[in-house]
Motif scaffolding. Structure first.
Motif, PDB file in Angstrom:
ATOM      1  N   ALA A 271       0.844  -1.198   0.000  1.00  0.00           N
ATOM      2  CA  ALA A 271       0.000   0.000   0.000  1.00  0.00           C
ATOM      3  C   ALA A 271       0.875   1.241   0.000  1.00  0.00           C
ATOM      4  O   ALA A 271       2.018   1.213   0.461  1.00  0.00           O
ATOM      5  CB  ALA A 271      -0.928   0.002   1.206  1.00  0.00           C
ATOM      6  N   LEU A 272       0.310   2.314  -0.520  1.00  0.00           N
ATOM      7  CA  LEU A 272       1.021   3.601  -0.542  1.00  0.00           C
ATOM      8  C   LEU A 272       0.007   4.726  -0.485  1.00  0.00           C
ATOM      9  O   LEU A 272      -0.951   4.754  -1.259  1.00  0.00           O
ATOM     10  CB  LEU A 272       1.866   3.724  -1.815  1.00  0.00           C
ATOM     11  CG  LEU A 272       2.468   5.112  -2.095  1.00  0.00           C
ATOM     12  CD1 LEU A 272       3.494   5.472  -1.024  1.00  0.00           C
ATOM     13  CD2 LEU A 272       3.117   5.156  -3.478  1.00  0.00           C
ATOM     14  N   ASN A 273       0.205   5.637   0.445  1.00  0.00           N
ATOM     15  CA  ASN A 273      -0.571   6.872   0.486  1.00  0.00           C
ATOM     16  C   ASN A 273       0.289   7.974  -0.116  1.00  0.00           C
ATOM     17  O   ASN A 273       1.289   8.383   0.478  1.00  0.00           O
ATOM     18  CB  ASN A 273      -0.931   7.229   1.932  1.00  0.00           C
ATOM     19  CG  ASN A 273      -1.905   6.239   2.536  1.00  0.00           C
ATOM     20  OD1 ASN A 273      -2.927   5.922   1.945  1.00  0.00           O
ATOM     21  ND2 ASN A 273      -1.579   5.726   3.718  1.00  0.00           N
ATOM     22  N   TRP A 274      -0.092   8.423  -1.296  1.00  0.00           N
ATOM     23  CA  TRP A 274       0.694   9.437  -2.010  1.00  0.00           C
ATOM     24  C   TRP A 274       0.627  10.755  -1.264  1.00  0.00           C
ATOM     25  O   TRP A 274      -0.447  11.217  -0.892  1.00  0.00           O
ATOM     26  CB  TRP A 274       0.158   9.607  -3.423  1.00  0.00           C
ATOM     27  CG  TRP A 274       1.047  10.405  -4.332  1.00  0.00           C
ATOM     28  CD1 TRP A 274       1.036  11.744  -4.510  1.00  0.00           C
ATOM     29  CD2 TRP A 274       2.080   9.898  -5.167  1.00  0.00           C
ATOM     30  NE1 TRP A 274       1.993  12.118  -5.414  1.00  0.00           N
ATOM     31  CE2 TRP A 274       2.658  11.003  -5.839  1.00  0.00           C
ATOM     32  CE3 TRP A 274       2.578   8.622  -5.431  1.00  0.00           C
ATOM     33  CZ2 TRP A 274       3.699  10.862  -6.755  1.00  0.00           C
ATOM     34  CZ3 TRP A 274       3.607   8.479  -6.336  1.00  0.00           C
ATOM     35  CH2 TRP A 274       4.163   9.602  -6.982  1.00  0.00           C
ATOM     36  N   GLU A 275       1.761  11.366  -1.040  1.00  0.00           N
ATOM     37  CA  GLU A 275       1.802  12.624  -0.302  1.00  0.00           C
ATOM     38  C   GLU A 275       1.691  13.808  -1.249  1.00  0.00           C
ATOM     39  O   GLU A 275       2.273  13.809  -2.337  1.00  0.00           O
ATOM     40  CB  GLU A 275       3.095  12.725   0.514  1.00  0.00           C
ATOM     41  CG  GLU A 275       3.201  11.673   1.617  1.00  0.00           C
ATOM     42  CD  GLU A 275       4.466  11.828   2.433  1.00  0.00           C
ATOM     43  OE1 GLU A 275       5.222  12.796   2.178  1.00  0.00           O
ATOM     44  OE2 GLU A 275       4.711  10.987   3.316  1.00  0.00           O
ATOM     45  N   MET A 276       0.935  14.807  -0.809  1.00  0.00           N
ATOM     46  CA  MET A 276       0.788  16.019  -1.605  1.00  0.00           C
ATOM     47  C   MET A 276       2.157  16.645  -1.866  1.00  0.00           C
ATOM     48  O   MET A 276       3.026  16.655  -0.997  1.00  0.00           O
ATOM     49  CB  MET A 276      -0.096  17.022  -0.868  1.00  0.00           C
ATOM     50  CG  MET A 276      -1.568  16.654  -0.850  1.00  0.00           C
ATOM     51  SD  MET A 276      -2.347  16.855  -2.457  1.00  0.00           S
ATOM     52  CE  MET A 276      -2.372  18.646  -2.601  1.00  0.00           C
ATOM     53  N   GLY A 277       2.329  17.171  -3.077  1.00  0.00           N
ATOM     54  CA  GLY A 277       3.569  17.862  -3.408  1.00  0.00           C
ATOM     55  C   GLY A 277       4.591  16.996  -4.109  1.00  0.00           C
ATOM     56  O   GLY A 277       5.548  17.514  -4.690  1.00  0.00           O
ATOM     57  N   GLN A 278       4.413  15.683  -4.055  1.00  0.00           N
ATOM     58  CA  GLN A 278       5.355  14.805  -4.744  1.00  0.00           C
ATOM     59  C   GLN A 278       5.082  14.820  -6.247  1.00  0.00           C
ATOM     60  O   GLN A 278       3.939  14.792  -6.683  1.00  0.00           O
ATOM     61  CB  GLN A 278       5.251  13.371  -4.208  1.00  0.00           C
ATOM     62  CG  GLN A 278       5.688  13.251  -2.774  1.00  0.00           C
ATOM     63  CD  GLN A 278       5.675  11.800  -2.294  1.00  0.00           C
ATOM     64  OE1 GLN A 278       6.615  11.353  -1.664  1.00  0.00           O
ATOM     65  NE2 GLN A 278       4.620  11.077  -2.565  1.00  0.00           N
ATOM     66  N   SER A 279       6.153  14.832  -7.019  1.00  0.00           N
ATOM     67  CA  SER A 279       6.014  14.888  -8.474  1.00  0.00           C
ATOM     68  C   SER A 279       5.684  13.513  -9.028  1.00  0.00           C
ATOM     69  O   SER A 279       6.306  12.509  -8.642  1.00  0.00           O
ATOM     70  CB  SER A 279       7.311  15.400  -9.103  1.00  0.00           C
ATOM     71  OG  SER A 279       7.250  15.290 -10.522  1.00  0.00           O
ATOM     72  N   ILE A 280       4.687  13.475  -9.919  1.00  0.00           N
ATOM     73  CA  ILE A 280       4.308  12.206 -10.537  1.00  0.00           C
ATOM     74  C   ILE A 280       5.441  11.659 -11.408  1.00  0.00           C
ATOM     75  O   ILE A 280       5.498  10.457 -11.692  1.00  0.00           O
ATOM     76  CB  ILE A 280       3.008  12.372 -11.355  1.00  0.00           C
ATOM     77  CG1 ILE A 280       2.371  11.010 -11.660  1.00  0.00           C
ATOM     78  CG2 ILE A 280       3.274  13.151 -12.614  1.00  0.00           C
ATOM     79  CD1 ILE A 280       1.857  10.293 -10.444  1.00  0.00           C
ATOM     80  N   SER A 281       6.354  12.525 -11.799  1.00  0.00           N
ATOM     81  CA  SER A 281       7.508  12.077 -12.591  1.00  0.00           C
ATOM     82  C   SER A 281       8.426  11.159 -11.781  1.00  0.00           C
ATOM     83  O   SER A 281       9.225  10.411 -12.332  1.00  0.00           O
ATOM     84  CB  SER A 281       8.304  13.284 -13.105  1.00  0.00           C
ATOM     85  OG  SER A 281       8.864  14.014 -12.028  1.00  0.00           O
ATOM     86  N   GLN A 282       8.289  11.218 -10.439  1.00  0.00           N
ATOM     87  CA  GLN A 282       9.080  10.362  -9.557  1.00  0.00           C
ATOM     88  C   GLN A 282       8.275   9.139  -9.109  1.00  0.00           C
ATOM     89  O   GLN A 282       8.586   8.531  -8.083  1.00  0.00           O
ATOM     90  CB  GLN A 282       9.525  11.169  -8.332  1.00  0.00           C
ATOM     91  CG  GLN A 282      10.376  12.381  -8.645  1.00  0.00           C
ATOM     92  CD  GLN A 282      11.688  11.987  -9.316  1.00  0.00           C
ATOM     93  OE1 GLN A 282      12.367  11.071  -8.861  1.00  0.00           O
ATOM     94  NE2 GLN A 282      12.026  12.672 -10.404  1.00  0.00           N
ATOM     95  N   PHE A 283       7.273   8.792  -9.892  1.00  0.00           N
ATOM     96  CA  PHE A 283       6.339   7.739  -9.502  1.00  0.00           C
ATOM     97  C   PHE A 283       7.043   6.442  -9.109  1.00  0.00           C
ATOM     98  O   PHE A 283       6.810   5.890  -8.027  1.00  0.00           O
ATOM     99  CB  PHE A 283       5.365   7.472 -10.658  1.00  0.00           C
ATOM    100  CG  PHE A 283       4.358   6.393 -10.381  1.00  0.00           C
ATOM    101  CD1 PHE A 283       3.218   6.666  -9.636  1.00  0.00           C
ATOM    102  CD2 PHE A 283       4.551   5.101 -10.846  1.00  0.00           C
ATOM    103  CE1 PHE A 283       2.288   5.669  -9.369  1.00  0.00           C
ATOM    104  CE2 PHE A 283       3.628   4.098 -10.588  1.00  0.00           C
ATOM    105  CZ  PHE A 283       2.488   4.385  -9.846  1.00  0.00           C
ATOM    106  N   GLU A 284       7.914   5.945  -9.964  1.00  0.00           N
ATOM    107  CA  GLU A 284       8.559   4.654  -9.691  1.00  0.00           C
ATOM    108  C   GLU A 284       9.392   4.705  -8.414  1.00  0.00           C
ATOM    109  O   GLU A 284       9.323   3.808  -7.575  1.00  0.00           O
ATOM    110  CB  GLU A 284       9.437   4.251 -10.874  1.00  0.00           C
ATOM    111  CG  GLU A 284      10.055   2.862 -10.724  1.00  0.00           C
ATOM    112  CD  GLU A 284      10.833   2.431 -11.959  1.00  0.00           C
ATOM    113  OE1 GLU A 284      11.452   1.353 -11.904  1.00  0.00           O
ATOM    114  OE2 GLU A 284      10.825   3.182 -12.968  1.00  0.00           O
ATOM    115  N   THR A 285      10.135   5.790  -8.244  1.00  0.00           N
ATOM    116  CA  THR A 285      10.978   5.931  -7.053  1.00  0.00           C
ATOM    117  C   THR A 285      10.131   6.001  -5.788  1.00  0.00           C
ATOM    118  O   THR A 285      10.445   5.359  -4.776  1.00  0.00           O
ATOM    119  CB  THR A 285      11.845   7.200  -7.162  1.00  0.00           C
ATOM    120  OG1 THR A 285      12.663   7.104  -8.332  1.00  0.00           O
ATOM    121  CG2 THR A 285      12.716   7.367  -5.935  1.00  0.00           C
TER     122      THR A 285
END
Length: 574
Positions: free
Chosen positions: A165-179
């Protein structure tokens, strides 16, 4: 079907196409539907379903598919009357898979916790093994969908019992998705996903949630499910008036005063206070709820009696721009000038805890002024005002954020389905009285300091008083946390209620005349550097479970409290 694709002669291919279409119409009974088992017969004959189903189901609200609901109810196990269209795509996609086939969807995350998603949650945890869930919350990662999530699950009875599971944090770039996925995903047991709602958190947070759930009686049970929303007028422009209009209606005829009641909107309710906008509700109950002089009469005669009873109100409602809409609106009583039926009118005119339908942080307030409210405001009729302190506490905000859905910007929705789950811990009458005294102080100070500027000759006094307000809130937070987590706090030598009871705090109504000098004296005593309450609050972040609640990632000896040393040093002797 393979003959068709292998055929190279155009005339023969056209003939085969006609024959295939005719056969399909025969097999489907000429139904205007797409039957996968016919169009992909070789997939189901040889493979018993697809290996993979990938999709982005359309987000169509349930109000737009009313014409389909009878059919959907017959065909889908996950049907509920309020389910949005994408819910059925999940069930359909899973049914198209072979055993151990994989479904991958991008959809709204609302079904994780919404009541209409309960059957789908049960279906997925029972019939599939979850592989990965990425919950983007309200991060704007996709332009075409709000609150998106990625769900990857495998058809078949759960075996491994865990998923990522992963809760995506606001402000993170989708371009860094894999990382981000590789570095921030955590493992969860599938068995902790309950039918009542899914929360994605690590073991520490999940254990804390369960501990809080077990710490007391659900609020719904505690208040006997007496959660109410405000009045749905169906036409606020007619029924809600400002002060000049109210005064004019009373001047036109004194009978108007009988039905003009102070009125709140959701936006008027703040944390600890009401920002009253001087609005009034024209309160004319439905004849279903009250016997009026016109009740039971024919429409024309009833309106004549209404005009005689409340002539100024009748004149207002007779204005062309109001009358037509009043008559056509659906939310009305037996007559167009009446409000819709409501069985809890009497609850408005008593002590209650009120809260808005949308808020950023816990925003509960106390109403002892018998306000009526609109449908963007909710309330709990109660004399137990200590509950306001509990509901505004940080530990309850943490709990509520983890069991409910947030909306854009991290705001929360006050749905009773979630509010009722808030646990109310056991507390003695003395405990409640101490919290209620502090709540009284905070309510009073919030009202007193609301419009006082923090500059000029009042600068230092106002700054000190605002620090006093903040400190009283922090004591409430600490005491409430101790009610929920006594062992965890006491193990780290953090005791609050014990020391608070020794103070014998007076309730606000026992403080006569000017209350400020007494409150300042109480504050100075509790804020003394040697006072155990102040010391406990300052080092409260040293308790690991408190750090989880406050979202602190790691231990930091310099970040123990909201009370900073400069703020302490700014205190003046009075």
């Amino acid at each position: 079907m393979l003959v068709f694709f292998d055929e190279t002669n155009s005339e023969r291919k056209t003939q085969l196409n006609r024959e295939i279409k005719s056969l399909i119409q025969t097999l489907t009974g000429r139904a205007d539907t797409f039957d996968f088992r016919i169009y992909f017969s070789e997939v189901f004959r040889k493979n018993h379903g697809f290996d993979v189903v990938i999709g982005n189901p359309p987000y169509v609200r349930q109000e737009q598919i009313k014409h389909l609901k009878d059919q959907l109810e017959k065909r889908y196990e996950c049907y509920t009357g309020t389910a949005d269209l994408y819910i059925f795509f999940y069930e359909r996609g899973l049914n198209l898979l072979r055993e151990h086939g994989v479904l991958t969807y991008i959809s709204s995350n609302k079904w994780f916790r919404a009541a209409y998603g309960k059957k789908l949650r049960q279906f997925i945890t029972r019939e599939t093994q979850l592989q990965q869930i990425i919950d983007f919350g309200d991060a704007p990662v996709f332009a075409a969908i709000a609150y998106p999530t990625i769900v990857i699950t495998q058809k078949g009875k759960p075996e491994t019992q865990t998923f990522h599971a992963l809760n995506w944090e606001m402000g993170q770039s989708i371009s860094q998705f894999e990382t981000v996925v590789q570095s921030q995903s955590f493992t969860m047991p599938q068995q902790v996903l309950t039918a009542e709602g899914w929360q994605f958190a690590d073991t520490t947070a999940l254990n804390l949630l369960e501990k809080l759930r077990q710490a007391g009686t659900p609020l719904g049970e505690y208040v006997q499910n007496r959660f109410y929303y405000g009045i749905k007028t169906g036409f606020n422009e007619a029924f809600v008036v400002d002060r000049p209009t109210r005064d004019r209606l009373i001047a036109e005829h004194p009978s108007s005063a009988e039905v003009l009641k102070p009125f709140l909107r959701g936006r008027d309710v703040k944390r600890w206070s009401v920002d009253y906008a001087d609005l009034y509700l024209i309160k004319i109950e439905s004849s279903e709820n009250k016997q009026h002089p016109w009740t039971g009469k024919a429409k024309s005669e009833a309106e004549q009696v209404f005009a005689q009873t409340y002539p100024a109100i009748h004149n207002r409602f007779s204005q062309a721009e109001l009358r037509e809409t009043l008559i056509k609106r659906s939310d009305q009583g037996r007559f167009f000038w009446e409000l819709r039926s409501c069985v809890y009118w009497q609850e408005f005119e008593r002590s209650k805890i009120i809260y808005p339908d949308i808020y950023e942080h816990q925003s509960f307030a106390v109403d002892i002024n018998n306000f009526f409210s609109g449908n963007t405001c909710y309330f709990i009729p109660t004399n137990e005002l200590w509950l306001c302190g509990l509901l505004n506490s940080k530990i309850i905000e943490w709990f509520y954020r983890n069991i409910s859905n947030s909306v854009r910007g991290g705001y929360l929705r006050a749905f009773s389905n979630y509010i009722k789950q808030i646990p109310i811990p056991p507390a003695s009458d003395r405990d409640k009285a101490e919290i209620q005294a502090l709540v009284g102080y905070v309510l009073y100070l919030t009202a007193q300091l609301k419009d006082i500027p923090s500059y000029g000759e009042n600068l230092m006094t106002v700054a000190d008083d605002k620090l006093m307000l903040s400190y009283f809130e922090q004591i409430i937070d600490a005491v409430v946390m101790e009610l929920y987590l006594p062992n965890e706090l006491h193990t780290h030598d953090k005791y609050f209620m014990r020391h608070l009871l020794q103070e014998n705090l007076p309730s606000l109504d026992k403080i006569k005349n000017d209350k400020m000098p007494t409150l300042r004296s109480i504050f100075q005593r509790l804020f003394d550097r040697e006072h155990p309450i102040r010391e406990g609050i300052f080092f409260l972040d040293s308790v690991p479970i408190v750090r989880t609640i406050r979202g602190l990632k790691r231990e930091s000896p310099k970040s123990h409290s909201n009370i900073s040393e400069p703020s302490m040093q700014s205190m003046r002797s009075t």
